[in-house]
Design an enzyme around this catalytic site. Sequence first.
Site, PDB file in Angstrom:
ATOM      1  N   TYR A   1      69.418  18.865   1.110  1.00  0.00           N
ATOM      2  CA  TYR A   1      69.713  19.409   2.327  1.00  0.00           C
ATOM      3  C   TYR A   1      71.072  18.720   2.844  1.00  0.00           C
ATOM      4  O   TYR A   1      71.938  19.388   3.402  1.00  0.00           O
ATOM      5  CB  TYR A   1      68.726  19.189   3.500  1.00  0.00           C
ATOM      6  CG  TYR A   1      69.011  19.645   4.934  1.00  0.00           C
ATOM      7  CD1 TYR A   1      68.481  21.129   4.977  1.00  0.00           C
ATOM      8  CD2 TYR A   1      69.177  19.117   5.719  1.00  0.00           C
ATOM      9  CE1 TYR A   1      68.636  21.398   6.655  1.00  0.00           C
ATOM     10  CE2 TYR A   1      69.565  19.441   7.049  1.00  0.00           C
ATOM     11  CZ  TYR A   1      69.232  20.760   7.682  1.00  0.00           C
ATOM     12  OH  TYR A   1      69.406  21.258   8.570  1.00  0.00           O
TER      13      TYR A   1
ATOM     14  N   ILE B   1      67.174  26.180   5.082  1.00  0.00           N
ATOM     15  CA  ILE B   1      65.798  25.893   4.815  1.00  0.00           C
ATOM     16  C   ILE B   1      65.948  24.572   4.629  1.00  0.00           C
ATOM     17  O   ILE B   1      66.658  23.935   4.349  1.00  0.00           O
ATOM     18  CB  ILE B   1      65.232  26.784   3.677  1.00  0.00           C
ATOM     19  CG1 ILE B   1      66.121  26.391   2.506  1.00  0.00           C
ATOM     20  CG2 ILE B   1      65.166  28.272   4.131  1.00  0.00           C
ATOM     21  CD1 ILE B   1      65.244  26.869   1.308  1.00  0.00           C
TER      22      ILE B   1
HETATM   23  N1  LIG Z   1      66.311  22.719  14.119  1.00  0.00           N
HETATM   24  C1  LIG Z   1      67.003  21.441  13.966  1.00  0.00           C
HETATM   25  O1  LIG Z   1      66.652  20.316  14.176  1.00  0.00           O
HETATM   26  C2  LIG Z   1      68.326  21.507  13.166  1.00  0.00           C
HETATM   27  C3  LIG Z   1      69.243  20.450  13.033  1.00  0.00           C
HETATM   28  C4  LIG Z   1      70.523  20.511  12.434  1.00  0.00           C
HETATM   29  C5  LIG Z   1      70.867  21.739  11.604  1.00  0.00           C
HETATM   30  N2  LIG Z   1      69.763  22.794  11.967  1.00  0.00           N
HETATM   31  C6  LIG Z   1      70.343  24.076  11.112  1.00  0.00           C
HETATM   32  O2  LIG Z   1      70.423  25.206  12.143  1.00  0.00           O
HETATM   33  C7  LIG Z   1      69.750  26.446  11.270  1.00  0.00           C
HETATM   34  C8  LIG Z   1      68.663  27.077  11.969  1.00  0.00           C
HETATM   35  O3  LIG Z   1      67.521  26.072  12.160  1.00  0.00           O
HETATM   36  P1  LIG Z   1      66.217  26.576  12.837  1.00  0.00           P
HETATM   37  O4  LIG Z   1      65.878  25.075  13.095  1.00  0.00           O
HETATM   38  O5  LIG Z   1      66.481  27.594  13.943  1.00  0.00           O
HETATM   39  O6  LIG Z   1      65.433  27.183  11.652  1.00  0.00           O
HETATM   40  P2  LIG Z   1      64.065  28.056  11.633  1.00  0.00           P
HETATM   41  O7  LIG Z   1      63.485  27.886  13.021  1.00  0.00           O
HETATM   42  O8  LIG Z   1      63.330  27.538  10.443  1.00  0.00           O
HETATM   43  O9  LIG Z   1      64.610  29.473  11.345  1.00  0.00           O
HETATM   44  C9  LIG Z   1      65.254  29.805  10.559  1.00  0.00           C
HETATM   45  C10 LIG Z   1      65.692  31.155  10.349  1.00  0.00           C
HETATM   46  O10 LIG Z   1      66.474  31.491   8.776  1.00  0.00           O
HETATM   47  C11 LIG Z   1      66.010  32.343   8.505  1.00  0.00           C
HETATM   48  N3  LIG Z   1      66.252  32.255   6.972  1.00  0.00           N
HETATM   49  C12 LIG Z   1      65.597  31.340   6.094  1.00  0.00           C
HETATM   50  N4  LIG Z   1      65.952  31.387   4.621  1.00  0.00           N
HETATM   51  C13 LIG Z   1      66.681  32.600   4.818  1.00  0.00           C
HETATM   52  C14 LIG Z   1      67.374  33.354   3.666  1.00  0.00           C
HETATM   53  N5  LIG Z   1      67.311  32.830   2.624  1.00  0.00           N
HETATM   54  N6  LIG Z   1      68.063  34.566   4.142  1.00  0.00           N
HETATM   55  C15 LIG Z   1      67.958  34.956   5.384  1.00  0.00           C
HETATM   56  N7  LIG Z   1      67.590  34.330   6.273  1.00  0.00           N
HETATM   57  C16 LIG Z   1      66.945  33.066   6.154  1.00  0.00           C
HETATM   58  C17 LIG Z   1      64.498  32.665   8.707  1.00  0.00           C
HETATM   59  O11 LIG Z   1      64.291  33.876   8.661  1.00  0.00           O
HETATM   60  P3  LIG Z   1      62.463  34.202   8.692  1.00  0.00           P
HETATM   61  O12 LIG Z   1      62.463  34.497  10.163  1.00  0.00           O
HETATM   62  O13 LIG Z   1      62.548  35.715   8.027  1.00  0.00           O
HETATM   63  O14 LIG Z   1      61.963  33.086   7.711  1.00  0.00           O
HETATM   64  C18 LIG Z   1      64.730  32.218  10.162  1.00  0.00           C
HETATM   65  O15 LIG Z   1      65.132  33.363  11.078  1.00  0.00           O
HETATM   66  C19 LIG Z   1      69.412  25.934   9.805  1.00  0.00           C
HETATM   67  O16 LIG Z   1      70.759  25.934   9.046  1.00  0.00           O
HETATM   68  C20 LIG Z   1      69.240  24.354  10.177  1.00  0.00           C
HETATM   69  O17 LIG Z   1      69.704  23.694   8.663  1.00  0.00           O
HETATM   70  C21 LIG Z   1      68.682  22.841  12.394  1.00  0.00           C
END
Ligand SMILES: NC(=O)c1ccc[n+]([C@@H]2O[C@H](COP(=O)([O-])OP(=O)(O)OC[C@H]3O[C@@H](n4cnc5c(N)ncnc54)[C@H](OP(=O)(O)O)[C@@H]3O)[C@@H](O)[C@H]2O)c1
Length: 240
Positions: free
Chosen positions: A147, A85
């Site tokens: 973060y 998050i």
């Molecule tokens: N997007 C980017 O540009 C980016 C860049 C670098 C790193 N990342 C990392 O990549 C990962 C995925 O990012 P994303 O962009 O795909 O995120 P996202 O679209 O916001 O999806 C987040 C996912 O994590 C789940 N989640 C959040 N809090 C949780 C908890 N406490 N327990 C279990 N599940 C939880 C959410 O479940 P719900 O659907 O139930 O809410 C959702 O399935 C993250 O770790 C993020 O920091 C992302």
Amino acid sequence: MTKVAIVTGGTRGIGEAISLALKKMGYVVAANYAGNDEKARAFSERTGIDSFRWDVGDHQACLDGCAAVADRLGSVDIVVNNAGITRDGVLAKMSFDDWNEVMRINLGGCFNMAKATFDGMRQRGWGRFVNIGSVNGQAGQYGQVNYAAAKSGIHGFTKALAQEGAKYGITVNAIAPGYVDTDMVAAVPAQVLEKIVAKIPVGRLGHAGEIARGVAFLCSEEAGFVTGSTMSINGGQHMY
Ligand SMILES: NC(=O)c1ccc[n+]([C@@H]2O[C@H](COP(=O)([O-])OP(=O)(O)OC[C@H]3O[C@@H](n4cnc5c(N)ncnc54)[C@H](OP(=O)(O)O)[C@@H]3O)[C@@H](O)[C@H]2O)c1
């Protein structure tokens, strides 16, 4: 025996792409999520992948959740710590809750999931952990002390656990994505995002599938000699 993988936050965004990539490799996949039941139900109907709701920041919930996955699908061989998050803000405006919640979920989740599954992998002599860090954990980012600290911690956690797992056939690696077009990035104000994209040498955001390809490789049999590494998938935004 078919291997069983848990992908935390595996029902949408990058996690969804990872769940699908691991299924395509022939693994049995369990997708964890936090609370968005509607998205999880639609994901499971669409993909045939079981979804399991628990908070990865809750230690006991991880122990119980992983036990439930093992009961339904079999012993857990692969964990992708993807759930994460953001609670952004400059330090002056960041509350202790904003700090704590990001540390609890993003970094604490990796510890909780490893505690629930590492021992079983050790006993069976095979395992894979892939922890999703971030370019902002490598380079830092304005307004993200929580973060960046949690993601940087993931990179240290990965290297330490890799040393513990190596002699048991368990590899532990990290992927540091750059900016990827998911809901998380959709929350960034348009003018800020424009400036970020301008600094990405390939000139665009990444796609979730591009991160998933890296995870799939690190979870494969062929990646047995890769451990303690961080794979940067960021369009050239940060190189070192
Ligand atoms: N997007 C980017 O540009 C980016 C860049 C670098 C790193 N990342 C990392 O990549 C990962 C995925 O990012 P994303 O962009 O795909 O995120 P996202 O679209 O916001 O999806 C987040 C996912 O994590 C789940 N989640 C959040 N809090 C949780 C908890 N406490 N327990 C279990 N599940 C939880 C959410 O479940 P719900 O659907 O139930 O809410 C959702 O399935 C993250 O770790 C993020 O920091 C992302």
